[in-house]
Design a protein around this motif. Structure first.
Motif, short mmCIF file in Angstrom:
data_model
loop_
_atom_site.label_atom_id
_atom_site.label_comp_id
_atom_site.label_asym_id
_atom_site.label_seq_id
_atom_site.Cartn_x
_atom_site.Cartn_y
_atom_site.Cartn_z
N GLN A 109 1.49 -13.67 -6.47
CA GLN A 109 0.97 -13.69 -5.10
C GLN A 109 1.99 -13.11 -4.13
OE1 GLN A 109 -0.17 -17.83 -4.59
NE2 GLN A 109 -2.31 -17.33 -5.04
N ALA A 110 3.26 -13.43 -4.33
CA ALA A 110 4.31 -12.91 -3.45
C ALA A 110 4.45 -11.40 -3.60
CB ALA A 110 5.64 -13.61 -3.74
N GLY A 111 4.40 -10.90 -4.83
CA GLY A 111 4.50 -9.47 -5.06
C GLY A 111 3.36 -8.71 -4.41
N LEU A 112 2.15 -9.23 -4.59
CA LEU A 112 0.98 -8.60 -3.97
C LEU A 112 1.09 -8.66 -2.45
CD1 LEU A 112 -1.78 -7.26 -4.19
CD2 LEU A 112 -2.79 -9.55 -4.44
N ALA A 113 1.52 -9.79 -1.92
CA ALA A 113 1.65 -9.94 -0.47
C ALA A 113 2.67 -8.94 0.10
CB ALA A 113 2.05 -11.36 -0.11
N LEU A 114 3.76 -8.70 -0.63
CA LEU A 114 4.77 -7.74 -0.17
C LEU A 114 4.20 -6.33 -0.05
CD1 LEU A 114 8.09 -8.65 -2.03
CD2 LEU A 114 7.82 -8.31 0.43
N VAL A 115 3.48 -5.88 -1.09
CA VAL A 115 2.97 -4.51 -1.02
C VAL A 115 1.81 -4.40 -0.04
CG1 VAL A 115 3.82 -3.72 -3.25
CG2 VAL A 115 1.55 -4.75 -3.11
N GLU A 116 1.04 -5.47 0.13
CA GLU A 116 -0.03 -5.43 1.13
C GLU A 116 0.56 -5.38 2.54
OE1 GLU A 116 -3.98 -7.34 -0.85
OE2 GLU A 116 -2.49 -8.77 -0.14
N SER A 117 1.66 -6.09 2.75
CA SER A 117 2.34 -6.04 4.04
C SER A 117 2.88 -4.64 4.31
CB SER A 117 3.48 -7.07 4.07
OG SER A 117 4.25 -6.93 5.23
N LEU A 118 3.49 -4.05 3.29
CA LEU A 118 4.00 -2.69 3.43
C LEU A 118 2.86 -1.71 3.71
CD1 LEU A 118 6.21 -0.55 3.30
CD2 LEU A 118 6.02 -0.61 0.80
N LEU A 119 1.75 -1.85 3.00
CA LEU A 119 0.58 -0.99 3.24
C LEU A 119 0.13 -1.08 4.69
CD1 LEU A 119 -1.77 0.84 2.35
CD2 LEU A 119 -2.98 -1.26 1.64
N ALA A 120 0.04 -2.29 5.22
CA ALA A 120 -0.39 -2.47 6.61
C ALA A 120 0.58 -1.80 7.57
CB ALA A 120 -0.52 -3.96 6.93
N GLN A 121 1.88 -1.93 7.31
CA GLN A 121 2.88 -1.32 8.18
C GLN A 121 2.80 0.21 8.13
OE1 GLN A 121 6.91 -3.01 8.15
NE2 GLN A 121 6.07 -4.72 6.98
N VAL A 122 2.63 0.74 6.94
CA VAL A 122 2.56 2.20 6.80
C VAL A 122 1.29 2.73 7.47
CG1 VAL A 122 2.32 4.09 5.13
CG2 VAL A 122 4.01 2.27 4.74
N LEU A 124 -0.34 1.45 9.90
CA LEU A 124 -0.17 1.34 11.34
C LEU A 124 0.61 2.54 11.89
CD1 LEU A 124 -0.54 -0.51 13.85
CD2 LEU A 124 1.69 -1.49 13.30
N ARG A 125 1.62 2.97 11.16
CA ARG A 125 2.47 4.05 11.63
C ARG A 125 1.90 5.44 11.41
NH1 ARG A 125 5.12 -0.30 10.84
NH2 ARG A 125 6.96 -0.82 12.04
N ILE A 126 1.17 5.62 10.30
CA ILE A 126 0.68 6.98 10.03
C ILE A 126 -0.80 7.16 10.33
CG2 ILE A 126 2.48 7.27 8.30
CD1 ILE A 126 0.26 7.29 6.19
N GLY A 127 -1.47 6.06 10.69
CA GLY A 127 -2.87 6.18 11.04
C GLY A 127 -3.77 6.44 9.85
N GLY A 128 -3.35 6.05 8.67
CA GLY A 128 -4.15 6.29 7.48
C GLY A 128 -4.95 5.09 7.05
N SER A 129 -5.51 4.37 8.01
CA SER A 129 -6.20 3.13 7.66
C SER A 129 -7.67 3.32 7.37
CB SER A 129 -6.02 2.10 8.78
OG SER A 129 -6.56 2.61 9.98
N GLU A 130 -8.19 4.54 7.44
CA GLU A 130 -9.60 4.70 7.16
C GLU A 130 -9.89 4.33 5.72
OE1 GLU A 130 -7.37 8.48 6.72
OE2 GLU A 130 -7.82 7.33 8.52
N GLY A 131 -10.92 3.57 5.54
CA GLY A 131 -11.32 3.13 4.22
C GLY A 131 -10.49 1.98 3.68
N ALA A 132 -9.65 1.39 4.49
CA ALA A 132 -8.79 0.32 4.00
C ALA A 132 -9.55 -0.97 3.86
CB ALA A 132 -7.62 0.10 4.94
#
Length: 132
Positions: A109-122, A124-132
């Motif tokens: 759960q912690a590993g998945l949460a880390l990469v999901e947090s990173l995904l959200a941050q990325v 947010l910064r690059i605007g690639g959230s379509e289809g997320a």
């Protein structure tokens, strides 16, 4: 391919690893080495996407600590992502050898949460959230 387009491609590739992770909650079916590999791969792709979008030329590496340090040199506070560095050995070392019986099981759960947090941050910064 533009840096922004390449960054979005890496984000999409990381999402496939993250979706795989969501189905790997049973350690009896998916070994920690397999789960850890996909955490590492998702994180590597996302960090490289972030760097590419920032115009940074990143090295061909699986070293998550090095990729995080490159972001920090660009002024990014990535301290909340430092736990990702624990997954670097899963990129190569643990793909070919077992972790060892004396190791604690991964907190999936912690590993998945880390990469999901990173995904959200990325995203947010690059605007690639379509289809997320």
């Amino acid at each position: 391919m533009s840096d922004a387009k390449y960054a979005r491609m890496l984000v999409e590739a990381s999402k496939r690893d993250i979706e795989a992770l969501k189905g790997m909650d049973d350690a009896a079916v998916f070994a920690d080495e397999i789960f850890g590999f996909h955490v590492q791969q998702a994180a590597e792709k996302l960090l490289k996407a972030w760097l590419a979008h920032s115009g940074e030329t990143y090295p061909l590496t699986h070293d998550l600590e090095l990729l995080l340090s490159l972001l920090q040199k660009r002024g990014v506070d990535a301290t909340d992502l430092s736990g990702l560095t624990d997954y670097t050995p899963y990129a190569v070392q643990f793909r070919y050898e077992a972790i060892g019986f004396d190791s604690s099981p991964l907190d999936r759960q912690a590993g998945l949460a880390l990469v999901e947090s990173l995904l959200a941050q990325v995203q947010l910064r690059i605007g690639g959230s379509e289809g997320a």
